[in-house]
Motif scaffolding. Structure first.
Motif, short mmCIF file in Angstrom:
data_model
loop_
_atom_site.label_atom_id
_atom_site.label_comp_id
_atom_site.label_asym_id
_atom_site.label_seq_id
_atom_site.Cartn_x
_atom_site.Cartn_y
_atom_site.Cartn_z
N UNK A 193 0.83 -1.21 0.00
CA UNK A 193 0.00 0.00 0.00
C UNK A 193 0.86 1.25 0.00
N UNK A 194 1.86 1.29 0.89
CA UNK A 194 2.69 2.48 0.99
C UNK A 194 3.54 2.71 -0.26
N UNK A 195 4.01 1.62 -0.89
CA UNK A 195 4.79 1.79 -2.11
C UNK A 195 3.92 2.32 -3.25
N UNK A 196 2.70 1.82 -3.36
CA UNK A 196 1.80 2.35 -4.38
C UNK A 196 1.52 3.83 -4.17
N UNK A 197 1.30 4.23 -2.92
CA UNK A 197 1.04 5.65 -2.64
C UNK A 197 2.28 6.50 -2.91
N UNK A 198 3.43 6.04 -2.39
CA UNK A 198 4.65 6.82 -2.54
C UNK A 198 5.10 6.95 -3.99
N UNK A 199 5.05 5.86 -4.73
CA UNK A 199 5.48 5.92 -6.12
C UNK A 199 4.47 6.63 -7.01
N UNK A 200 3.19 6.61 -6.61
CA UNK A 200 2.19 7.39 -7.36
C UNK A 200 2.44 8.88 -7.24
N UNK A 201 2.93 9.31 -6.06
CA UNK A 201 3.28 10.72 -5.90
C UNK A 201 4.48 11.08 -6.76
N UNK A 202 5.43 10.16 -6.82
CA UNK A 202 6.66 10.45 -7.57
C UNK A 202 6.46 10.29 -9.08
N UNK A 203 5.69 9.28 -9.47
CA UNK A 203 5.50 8.99 -10.89
C UNK A 203 4.00 8.82 -11.15
N UNK A 204 3.26 9.91 -11.28
CA UNK A 204 1.80 9.84 -11.42
C UNK A 204 1.32 9.00 -12.59
N UNK A 205 2.11 8.88 -13.64
CA UNK A 205 1.65 8.16 -14.83
C UNK A 205 1.93 6.65 -14.77
N UNK A 209 1.99 -2.19 -12.29
CA UNK A 209 3.07 -3.10 -12.68
C UNK A 209 4.40 -2.34 -12.84
N UNK A 210 4.33 -1.10 -13.32
CA UNK A 210 5.55 -0.29 -13.43
C UNK A 210 6.08 0.09 -12.04
N UNK A 211 5.16 0.37 -11.11
CA UNK A 211 5.59 0.70 -9.74
C UNK A 211 6.28 -0.50 -9.09
N UNK A 212 5.75 -1.68 -9.33
CA UNK A 212 6.37 -2.89 -8.79
C UNK A 212 7.74 -3.11 -9.39
N UNK A 213 7.86 -2.90 -10.71
CA UNK A 213 9.16 -3.10 -11.36
C UNK A 213 10.18 -2.06 -10.87
N UNK A 214 9.71 -0.83 -10.66
CA UNK A 214 10.61 0.21 -10.14
C UNK A 214 11.12 -0.18 -8.75
N UNK A 215 10.23 -0.74 -7.95
CA UNK A 215 10.62 -1.19 -6.61
C UNK A 215 11.73 -2.22 -6.69
N UNK A 216 11.59 -3.18 -7.59
CA UNK A 216 12.57 -4.25 -7.71
C UNK A 216 13.89 -3.75 -8.31
N UNK A 217 13.79 -2.75 -9.21
CA UNK A 217 14.98 -2.27 -9.90
C UNK A 217 15.74 -1.21 -9.10
N UNK A 218 15.04 -0.38 -8.31
CA UNK A 218 15.68 0.81 -7.71
C UNK A 218 15.62 0.90 -6.19
N UNK A 219 14.70 0.15 -5.58
CA UNK A 219 14.55 0.32 -4.12
C UNK A 219 15.15 -0.84 -3.33
#
Length: 339
Positions: A193-205, A209-219
């Protein structure tokens, strides 16, 4: 104490409870401020004493004579102009009064159950957490002062508090919540939940699935970036991850503590982990003022206490073990507690 329910506590009722064989009741009665005629004000010839002395003289004349002389030797108040000899006076026990002041001045916490003094010594912290004597010497007085300030003032409250912070700080070794993860899928599951909220603020578009991939690649293996995503701050290089003895988390909580204490933890949240005074004070504030945990500790409800500190109730067994270790130590080294 008002056993006859007449709205007054008479001398017999007071005597009965003063001589009760339960120490915590005696302790309370000794600390009452009571209005009555004083034996230091009326001599043996006054009505106050005559009835009792005459009755005693019928069976024990020598004792009555002795008591009459004893009473007369105690009279001194009638010579003090400020005292009206015709009125009852307010009395308190002077030695008990001074002892009570000594408990506070001696860094003893008056127990809310029985008023016996609980002392937070460095040895207690070493016993419970296995920390160095230097660290124990630093934190023992800080905890004592904050326990008094925030009414964490009986064996159950203190024991539950130390049980919780023992786990939160990994036995006083970590004053900042760690966010180093090596498994991206696990990280995504834990903070979904928190990653979806936090990454939505950073990358609104971004899609989910992109938020999940960003988590795996960068966090993954990137603690600071993950903390900024989960607990963002408007201040460069800062985030509102869990910090302090009880790990205050989220900007709103930091701000509440700032408004209460005046400590500028919004622009500099690292104060909570780097300043021992603020680390302790903020934890006690959270416990007593923000989360109102004292009543739960009074009922010895480990599950509810833990939920207030850690909603996932992680390591609740260990929290309970430290709590019991603390409780038993206090009971063995502080006499008089009724719990």
């Amino acid at each position: 104490m008002n056993t006859n329910q007449d709205g007054l506590i008479d001398a017999n009722e007071l005597w009965r409870y003063l001589h009760n064989n339960q120490p915590h009741i005696q302790y309370q009665v000794q600390r009452l401020v009571v209005k009555h005629h004083s034996e230091w004000l009326k001599d043996g010839m006054t009505t106050l004493w005559q009835t009792a002395l005459n009755e005693q003289a019928g069976s024990y004349p020598e004792l009555a004579l002795y008591n009459n002389e004893y009473i007369n030797k105690l009279v001194w108040m009638k010579d003090v102009q400020e005292i009206r000899s015709s009125e009852a006076l307010w009395h308190m026990h002077p030695v008990v009064f001074l002892d009570s002041l000594g408990e506070r001045n001696g860094n003893r916490i008056p127990c809310s159950f029985c008023q016996s003094g609980i002392e937070i010594k460095p040895e207690l912290l070493i016993h419970c957490f296995g920390i160095s004597s230097e660290k124990a010497d630093l934190y023992a007085p800080l905890l004592t002062n904050s326990f008094i300030k925030y009414d964490i003032n009986n064996c159950l409250r203190i024991s539950h508090f130390l049980g919780q912070i023992g786990v939160e700080t990994q036995m006083f070794t970590k004053f900042r919540e760690g966010f180093y993860y090596t498994d991206g899928d696990r990280l995504w599951r834990i903070y979904y939940t928190q990653l979806n909220l936090g990454l939505s603020r950073r990358f609104p578009s971004y899609t989910e699935s992109q938020r999940k991939q960003y988590t795996k690649d960068h966090l993954v293996r990137n603690e600071d970036e993950l903390a900024k995503t989960l607990f963002p701050s408007d201040y460069e290089g800062m985030n509102y991850r869990g910090r302090g003895l009880i790990h205050l988390t989220h900007e709103s909580t930091y701000n509440s503590y700032k408004e209460y204490s005046g400590n500028e933890v919004i622009s500099n949240p690292k104060m909570l982990e780097e300043d021992p005074v603020i680390a302790v004070d903020s934890a006690c504030w959270f416990w007593s003022k923000f989360a109102n945990i004292n009543p739960l500790a009074d009922t010895d409800n480990l599950s509810e206490v833990t939920y207030k500190v850690n909603t996932a109730k992680l390591n609740i067994t260990t929290r309970g073990e430290i709590k019991n270790l603390t409780f038993n130590y206090i009971k063995q080294n502080n006499t008089g507690c009724i719990k």
